[in-house]
Design a protein around this motif. Structure first.
Motif, PDB file in Angstrom:
ATOM      1  N   LEU A  68     -82.218 -42.824-104.367  1.00 31.09           N
ATOM      2  CA  LEU A  68     -81.508 -41.549-104.435  1.00 31.09           C
ATOM      3  C   LEU A  68     -82.093 -40.532-103.454  1.00 31.09           C
ATOM      4  O   LEU A  68     -81.365 -39.708-102.886  1.00 31.09           O
ATOM      5  N   SER A  69     -83.413 -40.582-103.227  1.00 27.11           N
ATOM      6  CA  SER A  69     -84.027 -39.675-102.252  1.00 27.11           C
ATOM      7  C   SER A  69     -83.527 -39.974-100.850  1.00 27.11           C
ATOM      8  O   SER A  69     -83.221 -39.054-100.069  1.00 27.11           O
ATOM      9  N   LEU A  70     -83.415 -41.266-100.520  1.00 20.73           N
ATOM     10  CA  LEU A  70     -82.884 -41.634 -99.215  1.00 20.73           C
ATOM     11  C   LEU A  70     -81.426 -41.202 -99.071  1.00 20.73           C
ATOM     12  O   LEU A  70     -81.007 -40.713 -98.013  1.00 20.73           O
ATOM     13  N   GLY A  71     -80.654 -41.363-100.157  1.00 17.59           N
ATOM     14  CA  GLY A  71     -79.269 -40.904-100.118  1.00 17.59           C
ATOM     15  C   GLY A  71     -79.170 -39.394 -99.934  1.00 17.59           C
ATOM     16  O   GLY A  71     -78.282 -38.899 -99.221  1.00 17.59           O
ATOM     17  N   VAL A  76     -81.408 -37.466 -98.375  1.00 19.96           N
ATOM     18  CA  VAL A  76     -81.772 -37.161 -96.992  1.00 19.96           C
ATOM     19  C   VAL A  76     -80.611 -37.480 -96.051  1.00 19.96           C
ATOM     20  O   VAL A  76     -80.279 -36.704 -95.138  1.00 19.96           O
ATOM     21  N   LEU A  77     -79.962 -38.620 -96.255  1.00 18.36           N
ATOM     22  CA  LEU A  77     -78.819 -38.969 -95.418  1.00 18.36           C
ATOM     23  C   LEU A  77     -77.655 -37.991 -95.611  1.00 18.36           C
ATOM     24  O   LEU A  77     -76.948 -37.649 -94.652  1.00 18.36           O
ATOM     25  N   ARG A 130     -74.414 -33.540 -93.445  1.00 19.84           N
ATOM     26  CA  ARG A 130     -73.917 -32.171 -93.506  1.00 19.84           C
ATOM     27  C   ARG A 130     -74.404 -31.355 -92.308  1.00 19.84           C
ATOM     28  O   ARG A 130     -73.658 -30.530 -91.764  1.00 19.84           O
ATOM     29  N   LEU A 131     -75.646 -31.591 -91.865  1.00 13.26           N
ATOM     30  CA  LEU A 131     -76.157 -30.880 -90.690  1.00 13.26           C
ATOM     31  C   LEU A 131     -75.337 -31.224 -89.448  1.00 13.26           C
ATOM     32  O   LEU A 131     -74.964 -30.342 -88.665  1.00 13.26           O
ATOM     33  N   LEU A 132     -75.044 -32.508 -89.270  1.00  8.96           N
ATOM     34  CA  LEU A 132     -74.240 -32.911 -88.117  1.00  8.96           C
ATOM     35  C   LEU A 132     -72.838 -32.323 -88.184  1.00  8.96           C
ATOM     36  O   LEU A 132     -72.291 -31.855 -87.173  1.00  8.96           O
TER      37      LEU A 132
END
Length: 316
Positions: A245-248, A250-251, A256-258
């Motif tokens: 879930l942490s990796l999800g 971060v992705l 959202r940043l992109l």
């Protein structure tokens, strides 16, 4: 938490009068000289020895200490950059440096002898012992064994080159951007590329593209800051989420940043087209500043001495 004010990386910050009203001498230099020094820092590490690379790091730290820029501009980002460079250099030193090239097919001198050797003596070894880390006359050090990892001269040089090169590239460019307004930097590039305009190069368009890129950097930092704030206000505990879930998360934040950056780019393009899609040539963007002739002369002489030293002792 305001990252833009605490660590203004890669963006120009207007001067507030400086300490005692004197300001920074680095800001008053000719932007062409600052660009030339930055190019020297970027080019001279190529095929240079470890002494020259370490000297470049020391010179950059000395310039940062005496440049007169406020502490808040580089006091927080410099320790983080040093820690990152040390981490990269340490990993490059400890990790395997690649396979060893095939040795020459020659018989070692100890093998060619008339009398048979004692069975208690070690067998003759092929020429080419492992590299030592340091050797000053009769004093030598290395290689160093850390369990399954071995630090020899090749891995140590790889770590040193990686750490010093990363620091030199990032910090020299950061000093240039902190002390030079984008308009002056674009004018310097336009002045440098002016002879190419006769060959049909779109120098004005390249300069305007560079100006847009420099103006877009604060927007990237602002979007990243807003996303970090949104995650921090929700009190997300990464340990309870687990690694999946942490990796999800971060992705998802990266996606959202992109998306936000692409939206900002589209809005900027629409605003430019609404104004007719015109741009100003670089020489109209340059704002004349009072010349600092003495400082420019000293910096020019220093640049010449710098290049001479690189030619003479840089490859040691």
């Amino acid at each position: 938490m305001d990252l833009l004010r605490q660590m203004p990386i890669g963006q120009f910050v207007a001067e507030e009068g400086g300490e005692g009203g004197r300001g920074s001498w680095l800001r008053r230099l000719d932007p062409r000289l600052k660009l030339a020094w930055t190019m020297a820092f970027l080019v001279t590490p190529i095929l240079a020895g470890p002494i020259w690379r370490v000297a470049l790091v020391g010179l950059l730290l000395l310039i940062t200490a005496v440049c007169g820029l406020p502490w808040r501009l580089w006091g927080r980002s410099l320790p983080l950059l040093l820690a990152l460079c040390l981490l990269v250099g340490g990993l490059a030193t400890l990790l395997p440096a690649g396979g060893v090239g095939a040795a020459a097919l020659q018989r070692p001198p100890a093998e060619v002898r008339l009398l048979p050797g004692s069975p208690l003596e070690p067998p003759p070894q092929r020429a080419g012992m492992p590299w030592e880390l340091v050797r000053w006359g009769p004093i030598s050090l290395g290689p160093v064994s850390l369990g399954p990892l071995v630090i020899n001269r090749r891995s140590a040089e790889l770590g040193l080159n990686g750490a010093t090169l990363l620091f030199t590239l990032v910090h020299s460019a950061n000093l240039l951007l902190l002390s030079t307004p984008p308009e002056e930097l674009v004018w310097s590039f336009g002045w440098l590329l002016a002879p190419l305009a006769r060959l049909g190069w779109p120098v004005e368009r390249l300069g305007f593209t560079l100006l847009l890129s420099l103006r877009f950097l604060p927007l990237v930092q602002e979007e990243l800051q807003n996303l970090v704030r949104s995650v921090a206000t929700r009190a997300v505990n990464l340990r309870r989420l687990g690694w999946q879930l942490s990796l999800g998360l971060v992705l998802g934040v990266g996606e959202r940043l992109l998306a936000n950056l692409l939206l900002r780019s589209e809005q900027g393009a629409e605003a430019l087209l609404a104004r007719g899609g015109t741009w100003q040539p670089p020489w109209q963007l340059h704002r004349l500043a009072p010349p600092a002739r003495a400082a420019n002369l000293l910096v020019s002489l220093g640049l010449g001495l710098f290049l001479v030293l690189r030619w003479r002792v840089g490859a040691l």
